[in-house]
Scaffold this motif. Structure first.
Motif, PDB file in Angstrom:
ATOM      1  N   UNK A 273      29.448  38.358  57.834  1.00 24.11           N
ATOM      2  CA  UNK A 273      30.386  38.984  56.907  1.00 24.11           C
ATOM      3  C   UNK A 273      29.695  40.059  56.074  1.00 24.11           C
ATOM      4  N   UNK A 274      28.456  39.812  55.662  1.00 25.00           N
ATOM      5  CA  UNK A 274      27.714  40.792  54.867  1.00 25.00           C
ATOM      6  C   UNK A 274      27.523  42.086  55.650  1.00 25.00           C
ATOM      7  N   UNK A 275      27.055  41.973  56.888  1.00 26.35           N
ATOM      8  CA  UNK A 275      26.798  43.164  57.703  1.00 26.35           C
ATOM      9  C   UNK A 275      28.093  43.901  58.043  1.00 26.35           C
ATOM     10  N   UNK A 276      29.148  43.154  58.355  1.00 24.60           N
ATOM     11  CA  UNK A 276      30.426  43.787  58.699  1.00 24.60           C
ATOM     12  C   UNK A 276      31.010  44.524  57.501  1.00 24.60           C
ATOM     13  N   UNK A 277      30.964  43.885  56.324  1.00 26.38           N
ATOM     14  CA  UNK A 277      31.475  44.533  55.124  1.00 26.38           C
ATOM     15  C   UNK A 277      30.616  45.733  54.744  1.00 26.38           C
ATOM     16  N   UNK A 278      29.322  45.643  54.956  1.00 23.50           N
ATOM     17  CA  UNK A 278      28.424  46.771  54.670  1.00 23.50           C
ATOM     18  C   UNK A 278      28.821  47.989  55.499  1.00 23.50           C
ATOM     19  N   UNK A 279      29.050  47.785  56.791  1.00 21.16           N
ATOM     20  CA  UNK A 279      29.419  48.909  57.653  1.00 21.16           C
ATOM     21  C   UNK A 279      30.767  49.488  57.244  1.00 21.16           C
ATOM     22  N   UNK A 280      31.713  48.616  56.869  1.00 18.84           N
ATOM     23  CA  UNK A 280      33.034  49.094  56.464  1.00 18.84           C
ATOM     24  C   UNK A 280      32.959  49.886  55.163  1.00 18.84           C
ATOM     25  N   UNK A 281      32.230  49.354  54.175  1.00 18.30           N
ATOM     26  CA  UNK A 281      32.110  50.037  52.889  1.00 18.30           C
ATOM     27  C   UNK A 281      31.294  51.319  53.006  1.00 18.30           C
ATOM     28  N   UNK A 282      30.396  51.386  53.980  1.00 20.01           N
ATOM     29  CA  UNK A 282      29.599  52.589  54.180  1.00 20.01           C
ATOM     30  C   UNK A 282      30.427  53.701  54.811  1.00 20.01           C
ATOM     31  N   UNK A 283      31.263  53.342  55.779  1.00 17.64           N
ATOM     32  CA  UNK A 283      31.968  54.379  56.518  1.00 17.64           C
ATOM     33  C   UNK A 283      33.250  54.854  55.842  1.00 17.64           C
ATOM     34  N   UNK A 284      33.894  54.020  55.023  1.00 19.35           N
ATOM     35  CA  UNK A 284      35.186  54.390  54.442  1.00 19.35           C
ATOM     36  C   UNK A 284      35.113  55.665  53.585  1.00 19.35           C
ATOM     37  N   UNK A 285      34.239  55.731  52.570  1.00 21.27           N
ATOM     38  CA  UNK A 285      34.182  56.977  51.783  1.00 21.27           C
ATOM     39  C   UNK A 285      33.620  58.151  52.579  1.00 21.27           C
ATOM     40  N   UNK A 286      32.705  57.875  53.518  1.00 20.30           N
ATOM     41  CA  UNK A 286      32.134  58.962  54.314  1.00 20.30           C
ATOM     42  C   UNK A 286      33.186  59.590  55.224  1.00 20.30           C
ATOM     43  N   UNK A 287      34.037  58.787  55.831  1.00 20.28           N
ATOM     44  CA  UNK A 287      35.068  59.334  56.709  1.00 20.28           C
ATOM     45  C   UNK A 287      36.071  60.156  55.900  1.00 20.28           C
ATOM     46  N   UNK A 288      36.398  59.720  54.667  1.00 19.37           N
ATOM     47  CA  UNK A 288      37.308  60.499  53.815  1.00 19.37           C
ATOM     48  C   UNK A 288      36.696  61.842  53.457  1.00 19.37           C
TER      49      UNK A 288
ATOM     50  N   UNK B 154      23.778  64.549  55.352  1.00 16.29           N
ATOM     51  CA  UNK B 154      25.074  64.761  55.977  1.00 16.29           C
ATOM     52  C   UNK B 154      25.714  63.462  56.449  1.00 16.29           C
ATOM     53  N   UNK B 155      26.622  63.591  57.419  1.00 13.97           N
ATOM     54  CA  UNK B 155      27.446  62.451  57.825  1.00 13.97           C
ATOM     55  C   UNK B 155      26.897  61.676  59.024  1.00 13.97           C
ATOM     56  N   UNK B 156      26.248  62.352  59.943  1.00 16.75           N
ATOM     57  CA  UNK B 156      25.972  61.747  61.240  1.00 16.75           C
ATOM     58  C   UNK B 156      24.983  60.592  61.134  1.00 16.75           C
ATOM     59  N   UNK B 157      23.883  60.773  60.437  1.00 14.15           N
ATOM     60  CA  UNK B 157      22.888  59.700  60.341  1.00 14.15           C
ATOM     61  C   UNK B 157      23.436  58.428  59.688  1.00 14.15           C
ATOM     62  N   UNK B 158      24.216  58.510  58.580  1.00 13.58           N
ATOM     63  CA  UNK B 158      24.808  57.269  58.046  1.00 13.58           C
ATOM     64  C   UNK B 158      25.716  56.563  59.043  1.00 13.58           C
ATOM     65  N   UNK B 159      26.409  57.328  59.897  1.00 12.28           N
ATOM     66  CA  UNK B 159      27.289  56.672  60.866  1.00 12.28           C
ATOM     67  C   UNK B 159      26.497  56.008  61.983  1.00 12.28           C
ATOM     68  N   UNK B 160      25.296  56.452  62.241  1.00  5.60           N
ATOM     69  CA  UNK B 160      24.434  55.711  63.171  1.00  5.60           C
ATOM     70  C   UNK B 160      24.080  54.347  62.581  1.00  5.60           C
ATOM     71  N   UNK B 161      23.908  54.297  61.258  1.00  5.42           N
ATOM     72  CA  UNK B 161      23.655  53.003  60.610  1.00  5.42           C
ATOM     73  C   UNK B 161      24.895  52.111  60.684  1.00  5.42           C
TER      74      UNK B 161
END
Length: 494
Positions: free
Chosen positions: A58-73, A237-244
């Protein structure tokens, strides 16, 4: 079979096949049962010596979701700005209102908001159909597949987003990635699987705290992702965080496969694509579930009432959370990025203080009274936010909300104790769908209410949220009094 007839197991223990196996095939094993040989689908390749089970998933899944949500916006904002030829930046400082708004910026804001809505609705609509399937299916097929498949779906979504960024494809492909993730259950299926797993592997006494630990994982991972994502995006930028994001989802799926032991005995003949799973959700809420024999109507009413309480509390959480930054940016507070960061950190730290407070209060209070204390903390903090016109007063509100997350784990635990062990996946799949609906309703209501009430009371949405919370507080208190009266009557007659 009543849930109290079975003891809790340590994470990973599996029910062995005994003469009573037909009656208990979906229950959990007992602590004193020895390990027995199991199939590869039940026992993972490796064992984890740490006292954790699904918390890292749950920690890892929520981390990825919280990381990508503001970045995608932010990526949508930049891509739409580029397509429309807008070169300005979004204002984050206080304005005196004398500057004429740029019509092109307004168009960018509108299109970004619309695409965010389309993408959210796309994932929600597909997930609303898929998550009940997976939740009910996990009651028979096991919890591990529901922890692995949605993470792989989220990883596929990250791959689609990366392809869009590398090739600068139209932003409509973000919607494609979101729908693909929804077909695998999305984050809601992970929520359902994790909470159902904890319900499987905990007894009635410890369940509320175990659920609160999962809630704390959500808050801490969200705070960490928010801090990392903003700084990383400015630097690279955006690409490297999305690799994470991609790596984190794959790591969550890999952990679930390698280390999470099954908590129910899988039935290999169980089918996924069948109407039986949606019928299980209907049966749960129309009859009160398999454990409601003898007092079905009152049992069913409690299930609906606690679900309503959960809906109202989580809707207030989601709705008010979206207004904090907007409220702090504008006059009279006029906060900058540093103060906004401190405010966000204070809000997320409340997950830890709520966990600690819940553990302490459980020593002397029933769970229902703990939930009422948490709601009281939330209400007082919201009332202070209503009149906050200085930095000190705003942080006072954050401080008063230090127990605001104590109510939701109690409500999840209450719901879990109302249903049979063989219905935990169905229940938490339904709760996860309700949680998605809370996000949509909270976002729509509070974001509409804020601009509509600016002319007479800027903090009115917070006051409205505080008033709404009196409804679940009244329901929880009334049900607890009725339960105590019934228990007292039964003890005197016996």
């Amino acid at each position: 079979m009543d849930e109290s007839d079975t003891a809790a197991i340590l994470p990973g223990d599996v029910l062995s096949a005994t003469s009573t196996g037909d009656q208990m095939s979906n229950s959990v094993g007992r602590k004193d049962e020895p390990d027995v040989p199991t199939t590869g689908s039940v026992r993972p390749p490796f064992t984890c010596s740490l006292p954790v089970s699904v918390e890292p998933v749950l920690f890892l899944s929520m981390f990825s979701l919280a990381l990508q949500a503001p970045l995608s916006t932010q990526y949508l904002w930049d891509r739409i700005s580029e397509d429309l030829g807008y070169n300005g930046t979004k204002r984050s400082e206080c304005s005196n209102g004398s500057v004429t708004p740029d019509p092109l910026q307004k168009e960018v804001e509108t299109l970004t908001a619309h695409w965010n809505l389309y993408i959210s609705l796309g994932g929600f609509s597909v997930g609303l159909l898929v998550v009940p399937f997976l939740g009910s299916w996990s009651d028979l097929a096991g919890r591990r597949p529901v922890l692995i498949l949605p993470n792989l779906g989220l990883a596929l979504q990250a791959v689609v987003y990366l392809v869009v960024m590398y090739l600068k494809l139209p932003v409509v492909y973000f919607l494609v990635g979101r729908v693909l993730s929804g077909l695998s259950g999305d984050f809601n299926a992970i929520l359902a699987g994790c909470f159902a797993y904890v319900a499987d592997t905990s007894d009635r006494r410890s369940r509320t705290f175990r659920v609160a630990v999962l809630e704390a994982c959500l808050g801490l991972s969200g705070m960490l992702a928010s801090i990392i994502g903003g700084q990383w995006r400015r630097a690279q930028g955006y690409i490297n965080p999305f690799w994470l994001v991609l790596a984190t989802n794959l790591a969550a799926a890999l952990y679930a496969y390698l280390f999470v032991r099954e908590s129910v005995l899988p039935d290999p003949s169980t089918k996924l694509l069948t109407t039986r799973h949606h019928k299980a959700v209907w049966h749960l809420y129309s009859t009160g579930g398999s454990s409601s024999e003898g007092g079905g109507r009152f049992h069913r009413c409690k299930l609906w009432l606690y679900t309503l309480c959960f809906f109202l509390v989580v809707t207030v959480h989601f709705g008010s959370r979206e207004l904090y930054v907007l409220y702090e940016l504008s006059s009279p507070l006029c906060w900058g990025p540093a103060l906004i960061g401190y405010g966000s950190a204070a809000q997320h730290l409340a997950y830890l203080s709520s966990l600690l407070g819940l553990k302490i209060m459980q020593r002397c209070l029933e769970d229902s009274w703990v939930a009422l204390v948490g709601l009281a903390s939330n209400i007082t903090g919201l009332v202070v936010f209503t009149v906050a016109d200085t930095t000190q007063l705003m942080f006072t509100g954050y401080g008063l909300c230090f127990l605001f997350m104590a109510a939701t784990p109690v409500l999840r635990s209450k719901l879990s104790k109302l249903v049979d062990p063989s219905e935990q996946g169905t229940l938490f799949a339904s709760v996860a769908c309700v949680e998605s609906l809370c996000f949509l309703v909270g976002s729509g209501v509070f974001n509409s209410l804020y601009p509509a009430t600016l002319h007479f009371m800027k903090g009115f949405p917070f006051l409205f949220a505080a008033i709404i919370l009196f409804i679940p507080a009244g329901i929880i208190g009334t049900l607890q009094c009725l339960d105590q009266r019934r228990d007292h009557r039964e003890s005197t007659t016996s």
